[in-house]
Design an enzyme around this catalytic site. Structure first.
Site, PDB file in Angstrom:
ATOM      1  N   CYS A  49       0.852  -1.189   0.000  1.00 10.22           N
ATOM      2  CA  CYS A  49       0.000   0.000   0.000  1.00 10.22           C
ATOM      3  C   CYS A  49       0.889   1.239   0.000  1.00 10.22           C
ATOM      4  O   CYS A  49       1.801   1.354   0.822  1.00 10.22           O
ATOM      5  CB  CYS A  49      -0.885  -0.038   1.236  1.00 10.22           C
ATOM      6  SG  CYS A  49      -1.593   1.538   1.705  1.00 10.22           S
ATOM      7  N   GLU A  50       0.636   2.153  -0.908  1.00 10.52           N
ATOM      8  CA  GLU A  50       1.479   3.339  -0.993  1.00 10.52           C
ATOM      9  C   GLU A  50       1.230   4.320   0.144  1.00 10.52           C
ATOM     10  O   GLU A  50       2.024   5.235   0.362  1.00 10.52           O
ATOM     11  CB  GLU A  50       1.305   4.042  -2.341  1.00 10.52           C
ATOM     12  CG  GLU A  50      -0.028   4.701  -2.547  1.00 10.52           C
ATOM     13  CD  GLU A  50      -0.155   5.342  -3.926  1.00 10.52           C
ATOM     14  OE1 GLU A  50      -0.871   6.349  -4.021  1.00 10.52           O
ATOM     15  OE2 GLU A  50       0.446   4.857  -4.895  1.00 10.52           O
ATOM     16  N   HIS A  51       0.149   4.129   0.880  1.00  7.22           N
ATOM     17  CA  HIS A  51      -0.155   5.055   1.971  1.00  7.22           C
ATOM     18  C   HIS A  51       0.575   4.714   3.266  1.00  7.22           C
ATOM     19  O   HIS A  51       0.909   5.618   4.037  1.00  7.22           O
ATOM     20  CB  HIS A  51      -1.666   5.089   2.235  1.00  7.22           C
ATOM     21  CG  HIS A  51      -2.444   5.550   1.052  1.00  7.22           C
ATOM     22  ND1 HIS A  51      -3.623   4.963   0.648  1.00  7.22           N
ATOM     23  CD2 HIS A  51      -2.195   6.532   0.151  1.00  7.22           C
ATOM     24  CE1 HIS A  51      -4.070   5.567  -0.433  1.00  7.22           C
ATOM     25  NE2 HIS A  51      -3.231   6.516  -0.761  1.00  7.22           N
ATOM     26  N   HIS A  52       0.789   3.421   3.526  1.00  4.56           N
ATOM     27  CA  HIS A  52       1.419   3.016   4.788  1.00  4.56           C
ATOM     28  C   HIS A  52       2.636   2.117   4.585  1.00  4.56           C
ATOM     29  O   HIS A  52       3.286   1.723   5.543  1.00  4.56           O
ATOM     30  CB  HIS A  52       0.409   2.267   5.669  1.00  4.56           C
ATOM     31  CG  HIS A  52      -0.818   3.065   5.956  1.00  4.56           C
ATOM     32  ND1 HIS A  52      -1.995   2.893   5.247  1.00  4.56           N
ATOM     33  CD2 HIS A  52      -1.047   4.055   6.850  1.00  4.56           C
ATOM     34  CE1 HIS A  52      -2.902   3.747   5.703  1.00  4.56           C
ATOM     35  NE2 HIS A  52      -2.359   4.454   6.672  1.00  4.56           N
ATOM     36  N   GLN A  96      -5.083  -0.498  -4.585  1.00  6.49           N
ATOM     37  CA  GLN A  96      -5.801  -1.568  -5.266  1.00  6.49           C
ATOM     38  C   GLN A  96      -6.593  -1.049  -6.466  1.00  6.49           C
ATOM     39  O   GLN A  96      -6.649  -1.706  -7.512  1.00  6.49           O
ATOM     40  CB  GLN A  96      -6.730  -2.283  -4.282  1.00  6.49           C
ATOM     41  CG  GLN A  96      -7.480  -3.436  -4.898  1.00  6.49           C
ATOM     42  CD  GLN A  96      -8.333  -4.180  -3.885  1.00  6.49           C
ATOM     43  OE1 GLN A  96      -8.072  -4.131  -2.687  1.00  6.49           O
ATOM     44  NE2 GLN A  96      -9.354  -4.861  -4.366  1.00  6.49           N
ATOM     45  N   HIS A 123      -5.959  -6.033   3.158  1.00  8.10           N
ATOM     46  CA  HIS A 123      -4.991  -4.969   3.401  1.00  8.10           C
ATOM     47  C   HIS A 123      -4.548  -4.989   4.859  1.00  8.10           C
ATOM     48  O   HIS A 123      -5.376  -4.844   5.757  1.00  8.10           O
ATOM     49  CB  HIS A 123      -5.619  -3.607   3.082  1.00  8.10           C
ATOM     50  CG  HIS A 123      -5.976  -3.437   1.647  1.00  8.10           C
ATOM     51  ND1 HIS A 123      -5.290  -2.586   0.814  1.00  8.10           N
ATOM     52  CD2 HIS A 123      -6.944  -4.018   0.876  1.00  8.10           C
ATOM     53  CE1 HIS A 123      -5.819  -2.632  -0.408  1.00  8.10           C
ATOM     54  NE2 HIS A 123      -6.824  -3.493  -0.387  1.00  8.10           N
ATOM     55  N   CYS A 139      -3.002  -2.714   6.295  1.00 13.86           N
ATOM     56  CA  CYS A 139      -3.232  -1.395   6.897  1.00 13.86           C
ATOM     57  C   CYS A 139      -4.613  -1.314   7.548  1.00 13.86           C
ATOM     58  O   CYS A 139      -4.836  -0.472   8.413  1.00 13.86           O
ATOM     59  CB  CYS A 139      -3.040  -0.277   5.871  1.00 13.86           C
ATOM     60  SG  CYS A 139      -4.132  -0.359   4.448  1.00 13.86           S
TER      61      CYS A 139
END
Length: 194
Positions: A85-88, A126, A154, A156
């Site tokens: 995941c590019e956020h976490h 995703q 996920h 996250c």
């Protein structure tokens, strides 16, 4: 030593340095026995898990394009993938199913699985992963229609934040006839049940 080997070695060393600093910032000692080789191992693991940056989705597909064999619909289902995941920068993983209606070309089936790997092995979300797979197949084959379904879990959402262990996310992207023909869509989803 080849240029790409030197580049990989340089990247591994740079990442290992930063992983060592992360371990220190977290409050642990990177010199203790269990962590001595962790920065290098983590660096190599990260480079492997993000190797999609060095690959071109179109090149993967165009290595095995053939004249259409006559199928009304081609479906490859349950292609497993692992991504970050590019956020976490936490893992998400699941399965992708791809369907397409050939026009005049078809692709070697293993290339669809390779495509999923290329797109997934980057920092990703995703929704974009699903769209990029669909668009790459459509571009390579000029298919009458392409549909991609991705179901993923996920970390996250499971190990931080809302901590919902049984949650999963489904994303769908389609083009051409799959966007306009409800019967074709229904046929595709029916094929996923078997």
């Amino acid at each position: 030593m080849s240029s790409s080997s030197k580049d990989n070695q340089d990247k591994t060393e740079a990442l290992a340095y930063h992983f060592k600093k992360i371990i220190e910032l977290l409050g642990d000692d990177p010199q203790r026995e269990g962590l001595l080789k962790t920065p290098e191992r983590a660096a190599k693991a990260m480079l492997f898990a993000t190797q999609g940056y060095g690959q071109n989705p179109q090149e993967v597909l165009t290595q095995a394009i053939f004249e259409d064999g006559g199928s009304r619909m081609v479906v490859v289902k349950d292609i497993e993938f692992y991504s970050f995941c590019e956020h976490h920068i936490l893992p998400f993983f699941g399965k992708v199913s791809i369907g397409y209606i050939p026009d005049s070309k078809m692709v070697g089936l293993s290339k669809l699985a390779r495509l999923v790997n290329v797109v997934a092995r980057r920092l990703q979300v995703q929704e974009r992963l699903t769209a990029e797979v669909c668009d790459a197949v459509n571009k390579a084959l000029s298919a009458k229609g392409v549909i991609v379904v991705c179901k993923a879990e996920h970390l996250c959402m499971k190990m931080r934040g809302v901590e919902k262990q049984d949650s999963s996310t489904v994303t769908i992207h389609d083009t051409g006839l799959f966007s306009t023909d409800a019967t074709l869509r229904a046929d595709f989803f029916e094929s996923l049940k078997h």
